[in-house]
Write a protein that holds these residues in place. Structure first.
Motif, PDB file in Angstrom:
ATOM      1  N   SER A 159       3.316  14.319  -0.980  1.00  0.00           N
ATOM      2  CA  SER A 159       3.053  13.147  -0.148  1.00  0.00           C
ATOM      3  C   SER A 159       1.699  13.270   0.544  1.00  0.00           C
ATOM      4  CB  SER A 159       4.139  12.985   0.922  1.00  0.00           C
ATOM      5  OG  SER A 159       5.400  12.907   0.319  1.00  0.00           O
ATOM      6  N   SER A 160       1.464  14.409   1.181  1.00  0.00           N
ATOM      7  CA  SER A 160       0.223  14.527   1.954  1.00  0.00           C
ATOM      8  C   SER A 160      -0.987  14.567   1.033  1.00  0.00           C
ATOM      9  CB  SER A 160       0.274  15.757   2.859  1.00  0.00           C
ATOM     10  OG  SER A 160       0.378  16.912   2.065  1.00  0.00           O
ATOM     11  N   GLU A 161      -0.898  15.262  -0.077  1.00  0.00           N
ATOM     12  CA  GLU A 161      -2.036  15.339  -1.000  1.00  0.00           C
ATOM     13  C   GLU A 161      -2.353  13.979  -1.604  1.00  0.00           C
ATOM     14  OE1 GLU A 161      -4.183  17.835  -2.158  1.00  0.00           O
ATOM     15  OE2 GLU A 161      -3.461  18.681  -0.260  1.00  0.00           O
ATOM     16  N   LEU A 162      -1.284  13.287  -1.990  1.00  0.00           N
ATOM     17  CA  LEU A 162      -1.494  11.998  -2.644  1.00  0.00           C
ATOM     18  C   LEU A 162      -2.092  10.994  -1.661  1.00  0.00           C
ATOM     19  CD1 LEU A 162      -0.990  11.084  -5.515  1.00  0.00           C
ATOM     20  CD2 LEU A 162       1.113  10.005  -4.760  1.00  0.00           C
ATOM     21  N   GLU A 163      -1.639  11.069  -0.417  1.00  0.00           N
ATOM     22  CA  GLU A 163      -2.207  10.182   0.591  1.00  0.00           C
ATOM     23  C   GLU A 163      -3.673  10.506   0.815  1.00  0.00           C
ATOM     24  OE1 GLU A 163       1.969   9.619   2.983  1.00  0.00           O
ATOM     25  OE2 GLU A 163       0.132   9.770   4.174  1.00  0.00           O
ATOM     26  N   ALA A 164      -4.002  11.788   0.818  1.00  0.00           N
ATOM     27  CA  ALA A 164      -5.391  12.197   1.024  1.00  0.00           C
ATOM     28  C   ALA A 164      -6.265  11.778  -0.159  1.00  0.00           C
ATOM     29  CB  ALA A 164      -5.459  13.708   1.225  1.00  0.00           C
ATOM     30  N   HIS A 165      -5.748  11.910  -1.373  1.00  0.00           N
ATOM     31  CA  HIS A 165      -6.544  11.609  -2.564  1.00  0.00           C
ATOM     32  C   HIS A 165      -6.689  10.111  -2.820  1.00  0.00           C
ATOM     33  CE1 HIS A 165      -6.115  15.847  -3.674  1.00  0.00           C
ATOM     34  NE2 HIS A 165      -7.081  15.642  -4.549  1.00  0.00           N
ATOM     35  N   THR A 166      -5.625   9.343  -2.611  1.00  0.00           N
ATOM     36  CA  THR A 166      -5.642   7.948  -3.051  1.00  0.00           C
ATOM     37  C   THR A 166      -5.528   6.958  -1.912  1.00  0.00           C
ATOM     38  OG1 THR A 166      -3.248   7.886  -3.327  1.00  0.00           O
ATOM     39  CG2 THR A 166      -4.542   8.591  -5.223  1.00  0.00           C
ATOM     40  N   GLY A 167      -5.043   7.386  -0.772  1.00  0.00           N
ATOM     41  CA  GLY A 167      -4.921   6.472   0.344  1.00  0.00           C
ATOM     42  C   GLY A 167      -3.629   5.681   0.385  1.00  0.00           C
TER      43      GLY A 167
ATOM     44  N   ARG B 230       0.821  -1.212   0.000  1.00  0.00           N
ATOM     45  CA  ARG B 230       0.000   0.000   0.000  1.00  0.00           C
ATOM     46  C   ARG B 230       0.853   1.260   0.000  1.00  0.00           C
ATOM     47  NH1 ARG B 230      -5.602  -0.012   2.949  1.00  0.00           N
ATOM     48  NH2 ARG B 230      -5.455   1.986   1.903  1.00  0.00           N
ATOM     49  N   SER B 231       2.155   1.062  -0.153  1.00  0.00           N
ATOM     50  CA  SER B 231       2.999   2.254  -0.154  1.00  0.00           C
ATOM     51  C   SER B 231       3.635   2.454  -1.522  1.00  0.00           C
ATOM     52  CB  SER B 231       4.071   2.159   0.928  1.00  0.00           C
ATOM     53  OG  SER B 231       4.945   1.108   0.625  1.00  0.00           O
ATOM     54  N   ALA B 232       4.025   3.683  -1.771  1.00  0.00           N
ATOM     55  CA  ALA B 232       4.519   4.038  -3.099  1.00  0.00           C
ATOM     56  C   ALA B 232       5.822   4.825  -2.981  1.00  0.00           C
ATOM     57  CB  ALA B 232       3.483   4.884  -3.824  1.00  0.00           C
ATOM     58  N   THR B 233       6.723   4.600  -3.931  1.00  0.00           N
ATOM     59  CA  THR B 233       7.847   5.511  -4.081  1.00  0.00           C
ATOM     60  C   THR B 233       7.681   6.207  -5.421  1.00  0.00           C
ATOM     61  OG1 THR B 233       9.175   3.779  -5.041  1.00  0.00           O
ATOM     62  CG2 THR B 233       9.463   4.161  -2.708  1.00  0.00           C
ATOM     63  N   LEU B 234       7.910   7.516  -5.403  1.00  0.00           N
ATOM     64  CA  LEU B 234       7.683   8.298  -6.611  1.00  0.00           C
ATOM     65  C   LEU B 234       8.993   8.835  -7.132  1.00  0.00           C
ATOM     66  CD1 LEU B 234       4.924   8.441  -4.992  1.00  0.00           C
ATOM     67  CD2 LEU B 234       4.487  10.501  -6.303  1.00  0.00           C
TER      68      LEU B 234
END
Lengths: 190, 122, 197
Positions: B86-94, B58-62
């Protein structure tokens, strides 16, 4: 004080390239003779150089005092001397220093103008003088020689004007040492 | 419990697009438009930065290729981008963002992107 | 701007030069009979048989080939060193904490930005920039061509106060060195064909 940031002295590229090419030619010649000698004796690794090049042992019959040897000696010594001088002499400075204050966000600030820039500055300043039809300028790090052509017969005044135009232009720039100016006039009928 | 409610799958492409859009909406961040065989390629502050996502669990490296307005301090700007993304992407996609590698491809003065106007930091 | 192999050239020339000079002088010394006092019997009427015997020795062909290869390698490397080098900085790493990700900027990206910025300086016609050093201790090498009638002091002041300050701000550190070379572009050699407003 560490080395200058801007390279002021020639890097001796031309003599280095010539010598490197000569060494390469010598290597090719030596390799050729060696291979020829080995091939001539059907690939025997212990063959002597003379086996491939018949004339080579002719060297032995030369005397030290013979003109050929003396000529070679003189040529070698001369070439060696020239190379040593090229290596040791610093060569013409190609940069004129410029006095710049070092701002506080820079530790070391070096500004310089190449001699070609001096020539161009001088030529441009001289070009602007009335009565001048063409200008050539040549510079080293401390002085500039300007030659202008003019159709005017009595050109003493124009020479003064050119001199003061160029001197003024140089004086407006914060050189470490303001280059000296020399002006020559050439009359060319229109 | 999850199975009784159905499951949600997000493709990596979607995360890349989302990340790219988040970056584009930041002021002073731009990308490079690749032209046909390199012709007509353009870099400006109105283009989306390109983003590459590697998912593990469930984690991503960009890894992000972007351009910045010059002369913004690069270190500070990219730290802000990293945190914001990081914070936006976590908020948008989980997904949890572990790392954001940033490669700065170009630096250009801000004035050229006149159509942008002032953008609000999300 | 670009670096030349000045040191290597001068060292190489002095070695080859001294070898040639010594060999030539030695040959002349023998030719004129001056060597007799050092090596008795080596007078000018002696022949070069001892030298010729060397090339008649066994294995001398093989030794010649080995020597040729060594000389060729030296010559080719010396020639290759003549290509002027930019010696740009390695890609700069500019993150605060590598665990959350790495920030990379290549030297060319910074150099291009500085060159663009330089061309915004009034009367600068052309600019070339090389970034050397590291992110902590960056060095800028700059060559600008300015218009022949430009106010040189104003151009230098703009570069030292604005352009280099922008670069230092973007990199987030002092510039450890800036070398600026000013060329003069003659106006009649260039013609601006458009104006961007």
């Amino acid at each position: 004080m560490s080395a200058k940031l801007l390279r002021a002295r020639p890097a001796r590229v031309v003599p280095a390239v010539i010598v490197a090419i000569l060494i390469l030619a010598l290597a090719v010649g030596l390799g050729w003779v060696g291979i020829a000698a080995i091939l001539a004796s059907n690939g025997a690794m212990d063959s002597a150089l003379t086996g491939g090049v018949p004339g080579l042992d002719g060297i032995g019959s030369q005397q030290w005092g013979s003109p050929v040897i003396i000529t070679i000696g003189i040529a070698l010594a001369l070439v060696g001397l020239i190379l040593v001088i090229a290596a040791v002499s610093p060569g013409h400075k190609r940069l004129t220093g410029y006095r710049a204050e070092t701002p506080d966000h820079i530790d070391r600030f070096e500004v310089a103008l190449p001699t070609s820039a001096l020539s161009n500055l001088a030529a441009a300043a001289a070009d602007s003088v009335d009565g001048v039809s063409s200008v050539r300028a040549a510079s080293n790090a401390t002085s500039t020689n300007i030659t202008f052509t003019t159709p005017v017969r009595d050109n003493a005044q124009i020479r003064n004007d050119v001199d003061s135009a160029v001197t003024e232009r140089f004086a407006s720039i914060a050189f470490d040492r303001t280059p000296t100016v020399k002006v020559h006039a050439q009359r060319r009928p229109a | 419990m999850a199975s009784s409610q159905g499951s949600l799958t997000i493709a990596d492409k979607v995360i890349e697009k989302t990340a790219s859009q988040i970056l584009k909406d930041m002021p002073g961040v731009g990308g490079t438009k690749s032209g046909l065989f390199g012709f007509g390629a353009s870099s400006d502050l109105d283009t989306r930065p390109s983003v590459d996502v590697t998912l593990s669990g469930r984690s991503a490296t960009l890894s992000v290729q972007l351009g910045l307005a010059y002369p913004t301090p690069i270190t500070e700007a990219t730290e802000t981008i990293r945190r914001h993304l990081s914070s936006e992407l976590e908020a948008h996609t989980g997904v949890t963002v572990r790392q954001v590698d940033v490669e700065v491809m170009w630096l250009k003065p801000n004035a050229s992107g006149s159509s942008r106007g002032v953008r609000r930091l999300l | 701007m670009r670096r030349m192999a000045a040191g290597a050239n001068r060292t190489g020339l002095i070695i080859i030069g001294l070898l040639c000079l010594l060999a030539g002088l030695a040959a002349l010394a023998i030719s004129f009979g001056l060597a007799e006092s050092v090596i008795p019997g080596l007078s000018s009427d002696k022949d070069l048989k001892p030298v010729a015997e060397v090339v008649g020795l066994q294995f001398s062909a093989l030794i010649a080939i080995v020597a040729a290869v060594i000389l060729a390698v030296i010559a080719v490397r010396w020639l290759a060193a003549q290509v002027p080098r930019k010696d740009s900085a390695k890609p700069l790493r500019m993150q605060q904490d590598a665990r959350t990700g790495i920030t990379t900027v290549t030297a060319n990206v910074i150099a291009a930005a500085v060159a663009d910025d330089l061309e915004a300086t009034p009367e600068v016609v052309d600019a070339q920039v090389i970034l050397r050093g590291t992110a902590r201790a960056p060095e800028l090498m700059v060559h600008v061509d300015v218009d022949e009638r430009a106010d040189i002091d104003a151009v230098v002041a703009d570069i030292s106060n604005r352009v280099t300050r922008n670069c230092s701000q973007a990199l987030g550190s002092r510039l450890s060195a800036v070398g600026l070379e000013l060329g003069i572009a003659r106006t009649h050699q260039r013609k601006q064909r458009s104006v961007q407003l």
